[in-house]
Design a protein around this motif. Structure first.
Motif, short mmCIF file in Angstrom:
data_model
loop_
_atom_site.label_atom_id
_atom_site.label_comp_id
_atom_site.label_asym_id
_atom_site.label_seq_id
_atom_site.Cartn_x
_atom_site.Cartn_y
_atom_site.Cartn_z
N PHE A 1 58.57 37.32 34.89
CA PHE A 1 57.38 37.26 34.06
C PHE A 1 57.85 37.31 32.61
N VAL A 2 57.66 36.22 31.88
CA VAL A 2 58.23 36.11 30.54
C VAL A 2 57.22 35.54 29.56
N HIS A 3 57.54 35.64 28.28
CA HIS A 3 56.72 35.00 27.26
C HIS A 3 57.53 33.92 26.55
N GLU A 4 56.87 32.85 26.20
CA GLU A 4 57.49 31.73 25.50
C GLU A 4 56.87 31.67 24.10
N VAL A 5 57.67 31.90 23.08
CA VAL A 5 57.17 31.90 21.71
C VAL A 5 56.74 30.48 21.32
N GLU A 6 55.55 30.38 20.74
CA GLU A 6 55.02 29.07 20.36
C GLU A 6 55.97 28.36 19.39
N GLY A 7 56.28 27.10 19.71
CA GLY A 7 57.20 26.33 18.88
C GLY A 7 58.65 26.48 19.26
N CYS A 8 58.95 27.34 20.23
CA CYS A 8 60.33 27.58 20.66
C CYS A 8 60.40 27.51 22.19
N PRO A 9 60.41 26.32 22.77
CA PRO A 9 60.37 26.17 24.23
C PRO A 9 61.54 26.85 24.92
N LEU A 10 61.26 27.41 26.08
CA LEU A 10 62.31 28.02 26.88
C LEU A 10 63.18 26.95 27.53
N HIS A 11 64.41 27.33 27.88
CA HIS A 11 65.31 26.44 28.60
C HIS A 11 65.17 26.75 30.09
N VAL A 12 64.34 25.98 30.77
CA VAL A 12 64.00 26.28 32.16
C VAL A 12 64.98 25.58 33.10
N PRO A 13 65.72 26.34 33.91
CA PRO A 13 66.63 25.72 34.88
C PRO A 13 65.87 24.83 35.86
N GLU A 14 66.52 23.80 36.29
CA GLU A 14 65.90 22.86 37.23
C GLU A 14 65.56 23.54 38.54
N GLY A 15 64.38 23.21 39.07
CA GLY A 15 64.00 23.70 40.38
C GLY A 15 63.10 24.92 40.40
N LEU A 16 62.86 25.55 39.25
CA LEU A 16 61.99 26.73 39.23
C LEU A 16 60.52 26.33 39.18
N GLU A 17 59.68 27.09 39.83
CA GLU A 17 58.23 26.91 39.77
C GLU A 17 57.68 27.73 38.62
N MET A 18 56.70 27.16 37.91
CA MET A 18 56.11 27.86 36.77
C MET A 18 54.60 27.98 36.96
N ARG A 19 54.08 29.17 36.67
CA ARG A 19 52.63 29.40 36.64
C ARG A 19 52.26 29.97 35.28
N VAL A 20 51.22 29.42 34.69
CA VAL A 20 50.79 29.85 33.37
C VAL A 20 49.76 30.96 33.52
N LEU A 21 50.08 32.14 33.05
CA LEU A 21 49.15 33.26 33.09
C LEU A 21 48.16 33.17 31.93
N VAL A 22 48.69 33.01 30.72
CA VAL A 22 47.86 32.85 29.52
C VAL A 22 48.46 31.72 28.69
N GLU A 23 47.65 30.72 28.39
CA GLU A 23 48.14 29.56 27.66
C GLU A 23 48.48 29.89 26.22
N ARG A 24 47.69 30.76 25.58
CA ARG A 24 47.99 31.12 24.19
C ARG A 24 47.51 32.54 23.92
N GLU A 25 48.44 33.46 23.89
CA GLU A 25 48.13 34.84 23.57
C GLU A 25 48.46 35.09 22.10
N PRO A 26 47.48 35.49 21.28
CA PRO A 26 47.77 35.74 19.86
C PRO A 26 48.65 36.98 19.71
N GLN A 27 49.51 36.95 18.72
CA GLN A 27 50.30 38.12 18.40
C GLN A 27 49.67 38.86 17.24
N PHE A 28 49.47 40.16 17.41
CA PHE A 28 48.84 40.98 16.38
C PHE A 28 49.91 41.57 15.46
N ILE A 29 49.47 42.38 14.53
CA ILE A 29 50.38 43.04 13.58
C ILE A 29 50.20 44.54 13.67
N SER A 30 51.31 45.26 13.76
CA SER A 30 51.26 46.73 13.73
C SER A 30 51.66 47.20 12.33
#
Length: 323
Positions: A146-175
């Motif tokens: 279970f991972v997050h992919e930063v917008e504009g920085c695609p992950l390097h996905v090895p061939e053969g893995l299945e992907m399911r999208v939990l949240v298409e765009r989760e906003p990042q807040f500021i602390s």
């Protein structure tokens, strides 16, 4: 010096991260130790494998050749060890090996899985690098990630893995510190943070690049501190820095969590797994995904500022368990 598997693993980590600092953290060793190890490897082979540049390390032509030959050896050994351990303990019962980057949904997800899968040995491997976790799944050392992919920085996905999208765009807040002037507003403007130091963990895949891009687009060039987010929390609480954070983060008495205007920073939440053993059998990812959906929804609705954001944006997450 004879090359060992640990040397090949180090070369692959340096090539994957493009940085001795990031590679050392991924390997669980200090940067000086990794630098010394790389120098010994290069001395043993009689040639430079990586060129050291201001922006990081790049493999030389020979380095690319060596790393390309090393990858299948490292992956093959990892798979061999995993299979041998499973064969040596055939009566050990079912296992579920989960990998994850940091998420508030993890607690609820693990709780649901343990309730639904009694008797299953469930293990968890945390890593700041989503790409490292995906390689571990591909090598057979993890069942799901279970991972997050930063917008504009695609992950390097090895061939053969299945992907399911939990949240298409989760906003990042500021602390920020509870008494920060911007904390008085329900939504923060980037310009209101122009005078602050920003803190970011450069070992999180894509995070520093995304933040630098967003700040640059806003015409801002604030001082940036590099460090882990545990250290960041201490600095934020006393007003020494601000930092991006997950919207499911819970505020503390000395810290406020706020969304940014127009949500310029975002990630995609993804679950990866290997395909099922046969076309008739569902993958482990399909089996555990519903529990992850429910756990994320629980975490999202339990965070006050994120719930307000979801309400303003009329998110279906407020009304249905499916995302």
């Amino acid at each position: 010096m004879e090359l060992e598997v640990r040397h090949l693993r180090a070369l692959c980590a340096i090539a994957d991260t493009g940085s001795l600092h990031k590679a050392a953290r991924q390997l669980g060793m200090s940067q000086p130790s990794l630098t010394t190890q790389l120098r010994r490897i290069e001395n043993s082979l009689g040639a430079e494998l990586f060129s050291r540049e201001r922006t990081g390390c790049r493999p030389t032509p020979l380095g690319r050749s060596v790393v390309s030959r090393a990858r299948p050896l490292v992956s093959g050994l990892a798979a061999l060890v995993a299979e041998a351990r499973a064969a040596a303990d055939p009566a050990g019962g079912p296992r579920l090996r989960i990998g994850s980057t940091a998420s508030r949904a993890l607690v609820g997800w693990l709780r649901r899985l343990r309730q639904r899968l009694p008797g299953t040995d469930i293990s968890l491997q945390m890593d700041v690098s989503a790409n490292a976790l995906l390689r571990t799944v591909a090598a057979g050392q993890l069942d799901v990630a279970f991972v997050h992919e930063v917008e504009g920085c695609p992950l390097h996905v090895p061939e053969g893995l299945e992907m399911r999208v939990l949240v298409e765009r989760e906003p990042q807040f500021i602390s920020m510190a509870r008494d920060h002037p911007a904390a008085a507003s329900p939504v923060v403007e980037l310009a209101d943070l122009a005078g602050d130091r920003w803190m970011v963990d450069p070992t999180v895949d894509g995070e520093w690049d995304a933040l630098r891009r967003v700040l640059g687009a806003a015409g801002l060039n604030p001082p940036v501190l590099h460090g882990d987010y545990l250290t960041a929390a201490s600095l934020i609480a006393v007003g020494e820095a601000v930092a991006p954070c997950q919207p499911t983060s819970r505020p503390r008495e000395d810290m406020a969590i706020r969304p940014l205007r127009d949500d310029p920073l975002a990630v995609r939440l993804l679950l990866f797994s290997r395909p099922g053993p046969t076309t008739e059998e569902t993958s482990i990812g399909a089996q555990v995904y519903p529990d992850l959906e429910e756990a994320y929804r629980e975490a999202a609705l339990g965070a006050t500022d994120y719930r307000l954001w979801l309400t303003r944006n009329k998110s279906p997450l407020l009304h249905a368990p499916a995302l």
